[in-house]
Design a protein around this motif. Structure first.
Motif, short mmCIF file in Angstrom:
data_model
loop_
_atom_site.label_atom_id
_atom_site.label_comp_id
_atom_site.label_asym_id
_atom_site.label_seq_id
_atom_site.Cartn_x
_atom_site.Cartn_y
_atom_site.Cartn_z
N LYS A 228 0.69 -1.01 -0.04
CA LYS A 228 -0.01 0.02 0.16
C LYS A 228 0.82 1.13 0.06
O LYS A 228 0.37 2.28 -0.52
N THR A 229 2.08 1.24 0.60
CA THR A 229 2.84 2.59 0.51
C THR A 229 3.88 2.65 -0.58
O THR A 229 4.69 3.66 -0.56
N ALA A 230 3.97 1.69 -1.43
CA ALA A 230 5.05 1.65 -2.57
C ALA A 230 4.87 2.95 -3.34
O ALA A 230 5.95 3.31 -3.85
N THR A 231 3.80 3.34 -3.41
CA THR A 231 3.51 4.49 -4.31
C THR A 231 3.37 5.79 -3.36
O THR A 231 3.06 6.93 -4.02
N MET A 232 3.52 5.73 -2.09
CA MET A 232 3.42 7.06 -1.21
C MET A 232 4.64 7.76 -1.02
O MET A 232 5.61 7.10 -1.31
N ASP A 233 4.66 9.02 -0.73
CA ASP A 233 5.74 9.73 -0.33
C ASP A 233 6.07 9.25 1.18
O ASP A 233 5.04 8.47 1.80
N PHE A 234 7.32 9.41 1.77
CA PHE A 234 7.77 8.73 2.94
C PHE A 234 6.89 9.17 4.14
O PHE A 234 6.29 8.44 4.84
N ASP A 235 6.41 10.61 4.06
CA ASP A 235 5.88 11.21 5.36
C ASP A 235 4.15 10.47 5.33
O ASP A 235 3.93 10.31 6.41
N SER A 236 3.70 10.22 4.08
CA SER A 236 2.43 9.83 4.28
C SER A 236 2.64 8.14 4.62
O SER A 236 1.70 7.72 5.33
N ALA A 237 3.40 7.56 3.92
CA ALA A 237 3.66 6.20 4.56
C ALA A 237 3.95 6.20 6.25
O ALA A 237 3.39 5.04 6.65
N MET A 238 4.62 7.06 6.65
CA MET A 238 4.91 6.88 8.08
C MET A 238 3.61 7.28 8.62
O MET A 238 3.50 6.66 9.98
N GLU A 239 2.95 8.21 8.26
CA GLU A 239 1.77 8.24 8.99
C GLU A 239 0.60 7.16 8.88
O GLU A 239 0.00 6.74 9.99
N PHE A 240 0.60 6.45 7.96
CA PHE A 240 -0.08 5.15 7.47
C PHE A 240 0.41 4.20 8.77
O PHE A 240 -0.38 3.36 9.40
N SER A 241 1.78 4.09 8.98
CA SER A 241 2.31 3.07 9.78
C SER A 241 1.81 3.45 11.28
O SER A 241 1.64 2.64 12.10
N GLY A 242 1.69 4.81 11.48
CA GLY A 242 1.36 5.06 12.89
C GLY A 242 0.06 4.69 13.27
O GLY A 242 -0.45 4.48 14.27
N MET A 243 -0.85 4.76 12.02
CA MET A 243 -2.35 4.38 12.24
C MET A 243 -2.59 2.67 12.42
O MET A 243 -3.15 2.27 13.29
N VAL A 244 -1.73 2.13 11.82
CA VAL A 244 -2.04 0.47 11.91
C VAL A 244 -0.89 -0.27 12.91
O VAL A 244 -1.33 -1.29 13.19
N SER A 245 0.11 0.40 13.22
CA SER A 245 1.03 -0.32 14.25
C SER A 245 0.38 -0.55 15.53
O SER A 245 0.79 -1.82 16.07
N PRO A 246 -0.65 0.05 16.20
CA PRO A 246 -1.36 -0.45 17.22
C PRO A 246 -1.72 -1.57 17.06
O PRO A 246 -1.87 -2.59 18.04
N LEU A 247 -2.09 -2.06 15.82
CA LEU A 247 -2.65 -3.56 15.70
C LEU A 247 -1.82 -4.59 16.00
O LEU A 247 -1.93 -5.78 16.59
N VAL A 248 -0.57 -4.35 15.78
CA VAL A 248 0.59 -5.02 16.20
C VAL A 248 0.80 -5.10 17.69
O VAL A 248 1.08 -6.06 18.23
N TRP A 249 1.20 -3.90 18.09
CA TRP A 249 1.66 -3.64 19.55
C TRP A 249 0.61 -4.32 20.42
O TRP A 249 1.01 -4.53 21.60
N LEU A 250 -0.66 -4.22 20.38
CA LEU A 250 -1.62 -4.96 21.25
C LEU A 250 -1.96 -6.21 21.07
O LEU A 250 -2.54 -6.65 21.64
N SER A 251 -1.42 -6.86 20.21
CA SER A 251 -1.65 -8.36 19.93
C SER A 251 -0.94 -9.15 21.17
O SER A 251 0.22 -8.75 21.55
N GLU A 252 -1.62 -10.31 21.23
CA GLU A 252 -0.56 -11.40 21.99
C GLU A 252 0.87 -11.70 21.60
O GLU A 252 1.55 -12.06 22.29
N ASP A 253 0.83 -11.77 19.95
CA ASP A 253 1.92 -12.18 19.47
C ASP A 253 2.88 -11.34 19.80
O ASP A 253 4.28 -11.58 19.89
#
Length: 272
Positions: A228-253
């Protein structure tokens, strides 16, 4: 579920490996409309199956996939259902069924491995390149066969092949239709592993098991981020990462991964 042109079973330590075998060995697993419909059914089901951790696509017999079946089993885009002349709209709507299968494959969030055991040609090459990873046998060879049929790499090859091979190499393959050896393809980045034909089955199984043992949520998020971020600029990609990263951080895994690191042991991921 029983299928006519493919075989599907579950493998691995958790049963998380979905193993899809193209099963028309007498035709080097050439694709037909019915075969593509069966494949799409599998892709649609496992997209929402939390127990599926990775998908392996390989071929029965001595070939991976020889492309679309031009002997009559595939759609004949030049033949309308009635009338004397070509019917472009009929061809467009009928081709949509093939497009839908390849699109459903690309939309999968789990890792997808192409097990390329033999000739990988035309739409078969498109199929392999649309997978995330590939294990190639030294018995494999590759061809963008569309050039030999007066066509172009219409099932996504036009988009993905240049991204894997690089533009110059891709243009050479797409313009000439020449064959590429397993060794040349591996050097160009088509395969992650190149293994002797006699070791292929064992190495493919081991590679799939390695992927299966990984953290499913982290793998899915990582894959989505990469595409999804392959065609984004870096700042937009990092904002996207900030939105989805909690899905990982809050997991039992994630907690298990940290704990396993602290305890100096291998993690045991469950996908929760």
């Amino acid at each position: 579920m029983e299928y006519e042109f493919i075989e599907v079973d579950r493998r691995g330590a958790t049963g998380g490996i979905v193993w899809l075998t193209l099963n028309r060995p007498e035709k080097l697993n050439a694709l037909t409309a019915s075969m593509l419909a069966e494949m799409k059914q599998v892709f649609d089901v496992i997209r929402d199956d939390r127990s599926a951790r990775c998908l392996v696509i390989t071929g029965a017999g001595r070939g991976f996939c020889s492309g679309m079946d031009m002997s009559g089993g595939a759609r004949n885009v030049a033949e309308p259902p009635k009338g004397d002349g070509p019917d472009p709209e009929f061809a467009r709507l009928r081709f949509r069924h093939s497009i839908n299968t390849f699109t459903a494959l690309r939309r999968l969030e789990i890792p997808v491995i192409a097990g390329i055991n033999g000739p990988c040609v035309g739409a078969g090459f498109d199929l392999a390149c649309l997978c995330d990873l590939a294990v190639g046998s030294t018995a494999a060879r590759y061809q963008v066969a569309y050039a030999k049929r007066g066509a172009h790499a219409d099932l996504g090859g036009f988009w993905v092949i240049p991204r894997i091979l690089g533009l110059r190499k891709a243009m050479d393959m797409m313009f000439t239709g020449r064959f590429m050896t397993a060794e040349e393809a591996h050097a160009a980045g088509v395969t992650n592993l190149l293994v002797p034909a006699e070791d292929f089955a064992d190495r493919l199984r081991a590679y799939a098991q390695e992927i299966e043992a990984g953290p499913p949520i982290g793998q899915k998020v990582g894959k989505v981020m990469a595409y999804k971020t392959a065609t984004m600029d870096f700042d937009s990609a990092m904002e996207f990462s900030g939105m989805v990263s909690p899905l990982v951080w809050l997991s039992e895994d994630y907690a298990e991964g940290v704990q396993a690191f602290q305890q100096k042991r291998e993690p045991r991921f469950t996908g929760f």
